[in-house]
Design a protein around this motif. Structure first.
Motif, mmCIF file in Angstrom:
data_model
loop_
_atom_site.group_PDB
_atom_site.id
_atom_site.type_symbol
_atom_site.label_atom_id
_atom_site.label_comp_id
_atom_site.label_asym_id
_atom_site.label_seq_id
_atom_site.Cartn_x
_atom_site.Cartn_y
_atom_site.Cartn_z
ATOM 1 N N GLY A 131 0.805 -1.219 -0.293
ATOM 2 C CA GLY A 131 0.025 0.047 0.111
ATOM 3 C C GLY A 131 0.815 1.273 0.082
ATOM 4 O O GLY A 131 0.452 2.334 -0.460
ATOM 5 N N HIS A 132 2.215 1.052 0.264
ATOM 6 C CA HIS A 132 2.874 2.384 0.425
ATOM 7 C C HIS A 132 3.929 2.443 -0.576
ATOM 8 O O HIS A 132 4.964 3.177 -0.469
ATOM 9 C CB HIS A 132 3.588 2.486 1.757
ATOM 10 C CG HIS A 132 2.460 2.280 2.968
ATOM 11 N ND1 HIS A 132 1.486 3.415 3.073
ATOM 12 C CD2 HIS A 132 1.955 1.445 3.744
ATOM 13 C CE1 HIS A 132 0.779 3.257 3.970
ATOM 14 N NE2 HIS A 132 0.931 2.075 4.455
ATOM 15 N N CYS A 137 -0.859 10.304 1.919
ATOM 16 C CA CYS A 137 -1.226 8.977 2.346
ATOM 17 C C CYS A 137 -1.279 9.104 3.981
ATOM 18 O O CYS A 137 -0.900 9.974 4.664
ATOM 19 C CB CYS A 137 -0.203 7.961 2.082
ATOM 20 S SG CYS A 137 -0.245 6.366 2.584
ATOM 21 N N CYS A 163 0.495 7.363 5.795
ATOM 22 C CA CYS A 163 1.693 7.094 6.612
ATOM 23 C C CYS A 163 2.442 8.503 6.537
ATOM 24 O O CYS A 163 3.472 8.376 7.219
ATOM 25 C CB CYS A 163 2.387 6.027 5.839
ATOM 26 S SG CYS A 163 2.842 6.492 4.084
ATOM 27 N N CYS A 204 1.263 7.512 -2.401
ATOM 28 C CA CYS A 204 1.159 5.934 -2.103
ATOM 29 C C CYS A 204 0.108 5.268 -2.866
ATOM 30 O O CYS A 204 -0.963 5.950 -2.801
ATOM 31 C CB CYS A 204 0.954 5.562 -0.516
ATOM 32 S SG CYS A 204 2.577 6.213 0.264
HETATM 33 ZN ZN LIG Z 1 1.558 5.444 2.658
#
Ligand SMILES: [Zn+2]
Length: 319
Positions: A166-167, A177, A179, A184
């Motif tokens: 996902g990243h 994102c 994160c 991402c």
């Molecule tokens: Zn991410």
């Protein structure tokens, strides 16, 4: 061989579910769940898990002597040896011991794994990966996680965090994102991304049958409502899903080129409810990846559905 059973616990961001699983057949004998939203503190978490496990044991009517352990799959990073959930974002707690209190309470061995890892394990033993040794399981939900299986074994990586597909960055200056990074895959292809795009279009005043099914305040949009809108030929919703699935396909093309797996198994509520997502992602991935790996790759749906987490968690206790 006599039947052996284990309890599997799926400890997610919004709910705890548990079930008793026959370890020989993978059959789920019973299941129970509770919400995690109103959790107070660490003790409360353990109490809630115990009450869900009790409920699943009561419903299963299985001889307790045949239950060999309790496996937990938790959303977040885990220390498998110590049985500790390291970062429990969903309850705002860190370093939460899970296996020790459960093991003491039931006088049974208890094991902990990450939720994506155990769901992958479930697919490997009893699901869409049971006849395949080299595959990647990708689960599309609030975020996007994946499990890597190489030679029939789950690859965890140097810090035990392998599979954070996902990243993978698609756009250096793209959307932010969860994160903290930008561009991402998760920010474009997750269920959350699909819902966000639909909400933005609705706020712009565009027309869609899904308007009545959305909680505009909370931004909640269920996979089933998305599936129904697509079935009825709704253009706005279809566009949002196709866009996200295309981004997923772009991500998968890189995975195919880099890892050369035999199979990609796609799962998660949106993928299961909406056939279009997998179809578009598969087409895009095959169109973009290199010719030779594209000849071999199969893109299929996960088979264990909502229960992959419970079944996979129970399997942690199989040996
Ligand atoms: Zn991410």
């Amino acid at each position: 061989m006599p039947d052996k059973f284990a309890v599997g616990v799926d400890f997610g961001g919004t709910k705890i579910s548990a079930g008793v699983v026959n370890l020989e057949t993978g059959r789920l004998v019973s299941a129970a769940k509770k919400k995690t939203r109103q959790v107070q503190d660490e003790q409360d978490v353990v109490k809630r898990i115990i009450s869900v496990v009790d409920e699943s044991l009561n419903e299963a009517s299985v001889d307790l002597k045949k239950v060999v352990g309790i496996g937990i799959g938790a959303a977040g990073m885990v220390n498998r040896q110590k049985g500790i959930l390291l970062a429990a974002v969903n309850i705002g707690a860190n370093d939460l011991p899970l296996t020790e209190p459960l093991s003491k309470h039931y006088n049974l061995p208890s094991k902990l794994g990450n939720d994506v890892e155990v769901a992958t394990y479930g697919e490997l033993v009893f699901g869409a990966g049971r006849d395949c040794d080299d595959f990647i399981c990708v689960f599309v939900g609030t975020g996007i996680g994946s499990g890597i299986v190489r030679d029939g074994i789950i690859v965890r990586g140097a810090t035990g965090t392998a599979g954070e597909i996902g990243h993978m960055v698609l756009f250096p200056d793209g959307k932010q994102c969860g994160c903290g990074a930008f561009g991402c895959l998760e920010a474009y292809a997750s269920r959350t991304a699909v819902a966000k795009n639909i909400l933005v279009d609705l706020q712009r005043g565009l027309d869609s049958v899904i308007r009545d099914k959305v909680d505009m305040q909370k931004g909640i949009l269920r996979s089933k409502a998305i599936a129904q809108a697509i079935q009825s030929g709704d253009e706005l919703v279809t566009r949002a899903v196709v866009d996200s699935a295309q981004f997923m396909g772009i991500g998968l093309a890189s995975v195919i080129n880099f890892y050369n797996p035999q199979r990609i198994i796609l799962g998660g509520g949106l993928v299961e409810a909406v056939d279009l997502y997998l179809k578009v992602a598969e087409k895009e991935a095959k169109r973009r990846c290199l010719k030779i790996p594209s000849r071999k790759i199969e893109v299929v749906k996960a088979e264990l559905g909502d229960y992959a987490g419970i079944i996979g968690a129970a399997l942690l206790c199989a040996n």
